[in-house]
Design an enzyme around this catalytic site. Structure first.
Site, PDB file in Angstrom:
ATOM      1  N   LYS A   1      45.884  59.653  13.957  1.00 15.58           N
ATOM      2  CA  LYS A   1      44.813  60.498  14.518  1.00 15.58           C
ATOM      3  C   LYS A   1      44.168  59.819  15.735  1.00 15.58           C
ATOM      4  O   LYS A   1      43.957  60.447  16.759  1.00 15.58           O
ATOM      5  CB  LYS A   1      43.721  60.777  13.464  1.00 15.58           C
TER       6      LYS A   1
ATOM      7  N   ARG B   1      36.264  65.361   6.686  1.00 11.37           N
ATOM      8  CA  ARG B   1      37.082  64.702   5.661  1.00 11.37           C
ATOM      9  C   ARG B   1      36.802  65.271   4.278  1.00 11.37           C
ATOM     10  O   ARG B   1      37.458  64.874   3.315  1.00 11.37           O
ATOM     11  CB  ARG B   1      36.763  63.216   5.647  1.00 11.37           C
TER      12      ARG B   1
ATOM     13  N   ARG C   1      48.896  47.345  11.412  1.00  7.86           N
ATOM     14  CA  ARG C   1      48.033  47.708  12.550  1.00  7.86           C
ATOM     15  C   ARG C   1      47.202  46.529  13.049  1.00  7.86           C
ATOM     16  O   ARG C   1      46.617  45.786  12.270  1.00  7.86           O
ATOM     17  CB  ARG C   1      47.104  48.845  12.124  1.00  7.86           C
TER      18      ARG C   1
ATOM     19  N   ARG D   1      41.815  45.511  11.209  1.00 10.28           N
ATOM     20  CA  ARG D   1      40.597  46.181  10.765  1.00 10.28           C
ATOM     21  C   ARG D   1      40.197  45.662   9.387  1.00 10.28           C
ATOM     22  O   ARG D   1      41.059  45.397   8.552  1.00 10.28           O
ATOM     23  CB  ARG D   1      40.841  47.690  10.696  1.00 10.28           C
TER      24      ARG D   1
ATOM     25  N   ARG E   1      41.505  54.218   0.289  1.00 10.38           N
ATOM     26  CA  ARG E   1      41.454  55.188   1.401  1.00 10.38           C
ATOM     27  C   ARG E   1      42.484  56.297   1.181  1.00 10.38           C
ATOM     28  O   ARG E   1      42.205  57.464   1.446  1.00 10.38           O
ATOM     29  CB  ARG E   1      41.704  54.475   2.729  1.00 10.38           C
TER      30      ARG E   1
HETATM   31  P1  AMP Z   1      38.822  55.932  10.107  1.00  8.73           P
HETATM   32  O1  AMP Z   1      38.647  55.042  11.281  1.00  8.73           O
HETATM   33  O2  AMP Z   1      38.797  57.382  10.470  1.00  8.73           O
HETATM   34  O3  AMP Z   1      40.022  55.566   9.266  1.00  8.73           O
HETATM   35  O4  AMP Z   1      37.531  55.701   9.163  1.00  8.73           O
HETATM   36  C1  AMP Z   1      37.233  54.437   8.621  1.00  8.73           C
HETATM   37  C2  AMP Z   1      36.232  54.583   7.486  1.00  8.73           C
HETATM   38  O5  AMP Z   1      35.014  55.145   7.991  1.00  8.73           O
HETATM   39  C3  AMP Z   1      36.647  55.504   6.353  1.00  8.73           C
HETATM   40  O6  AMP Z   1      37.476  54.863   5.400  1.00  8.73           O
HETATM   41  C4  AMP Z   1      35.289  55.883   5.767  1.00  8.73           C
HETATM   42  O7  AMP Z   1      34.742  54.828   5.013  1.00  8.73           O
HETATM   43  C5  AMP Z   1      34.440  56.032   7.036  1.00  8.73           C
HETATM   44  N1  AMP Z   1      34.517  57.410   7.587  1.00  8.73           N
HETATM   45  C6  AMP Z   1      35.016  57.776   8.798  1.00  8.73           C
HETATM   46  N2  AMP Z   1      34.927  59.095   8.969  1.00  8.73           N
HETATM   47  C7  AMP Z   1      34.360  59.596   7.838  1.00  8.73           C
HETATM   48  C8  AMP Z   1      34.038  60.888   7.393  1.00  8.73           C
HETATM   49  N3  AMP Z   1      34.272  61.983   8.148  1.00  8.73           N
HETATM   50  N4  AMP Z   1      33.465  61.020   6.158  1.00  8.73           N
HETATM   51  C9  AMP Z   1      33.211  59.956   5.394  1.00  8.73           C
HETATM   52  N5  AMP Z   1      33.522  58.697   5.739  1.00  8.73           N
HETATM   53  C10 AMP Z   1      34.102  58.501   6.952  1.00  8.73           C
END
Ligand code: AMP
Length: 218
Positions: A16, A91, A130, A163, A174
């Site tokens: 994404k 999400r 990553r 990360r 996740r």
């Molecule tokens: P990402 O970078 O999109 O993989 O997001 C990393 C982390 O941020 C996720 O595992 C969640 O803990 C938090 N997070 C990001 N976007 C959301 C969302 N829309 N709703 C809830 N938690 C989020």
């Protein structure tokens, strides 16, 4: 392509972020990544960052109210007038319903939703391999797209980082959060005839071509 809200759906590791970055460059509209906004808040140790840190590191979702607040505030900024790309939001079903209300209130209509489908074994390879450049944001993968020199960014020589949530335990959580909370959104958007599927398992350039042509056809 006219101004619009684009939503990129997909599991962690589906690409994404990579696709949103490229699309943002091509369409000259901002990428809104809730994950990036939250990680920045954690780095700066703001109140939001302190609230979100433990959940993020454990691989759990941050509460809906917190994330919806971030998105509403970010969408209302003037650089979004031509449209924007949501990466990592919505999400949950509650977030998707919230987004529909915000878009309606802005007179922006329905979002265009692309689902990046990727098999689980590829997801795992992408997540465990990553590496990120914290200076320019470039994303590498030690198995699939390694930098020329080990663990160092090709563009600016910064040491690459993993990360905090790209470890085995967090990855498991996740993926579970994705299956339980986010996957139902595929049906939610499909029922509204807003969903387009893109095969996200191929190299980024090939996926990107499909992303753009899917949006053009819509
Ligand atoms: P990402 O970078 O999109 O993989 O997001 C990393 C982390 O941020 C996720 O595992 C969640 O803990 C938090 N997070 C990001 N976007 C959301 C969302 N829309 N709703 C809830 N938690 C989020």
């Amino acid at each position: 392509m006219k101004a619009r809200a684009v939503v990129l759906l997909g599991a962690p590791g589906a690409g994404k972020g990579t696709q949103a970055r490229e699309l943002s460059r091509r369409l000259s509209i901002p990428q809104i990544s809730t994950g990036d906004i939250l990680r920045d808040a954690v780095r700066r140790q703001t109140l939001l960052g302190l609230q979100a840190k433990a959940k993020m590191e454990a691989g759990e979702l941050v509460p809906d109210e917190v994330v919806c607040g971030i998105v509403e505030e970010r969408i209302s900024q003037p650089d979004n007038e031509k449209g924007f790309i949501l990466d990592g939001f919505p999400r949950t079903l509650a977030q998707a319903e919230f987004l529909a209300r915000v878009l309606r209130a802005r007179g922006q209509g329905e979002p265009q939703v692309l689902n990046l489908g990727v098999d689980r074994d590829i997801l795992l390879k992408r997540l465990t391999g990553r590496r990120i450049c914290t200076t320019c944001g470039e994303i590498y993968n030690i198995y699939l797209n390694p930098p020329r020199q080990d663990e160092v960014c090709d563009k600016d020589g910064t040491k690459l980082l993993r990360r905090a949530d790209d470890n085995e335990e967090s990855i498991r959580h996740r993926l579970a959060a994705y299956e339980n909370e986010t996957q139902p959104l595929i049906d939610y958007y499909r029922r509204q005839n807003l969903l387009r599927e893109v095969d996200g398992s191929r190299p980024p350039e090939a996926v990107s071509r499909d992303v753009v042509s899917s949006l053009r056809r819509a």
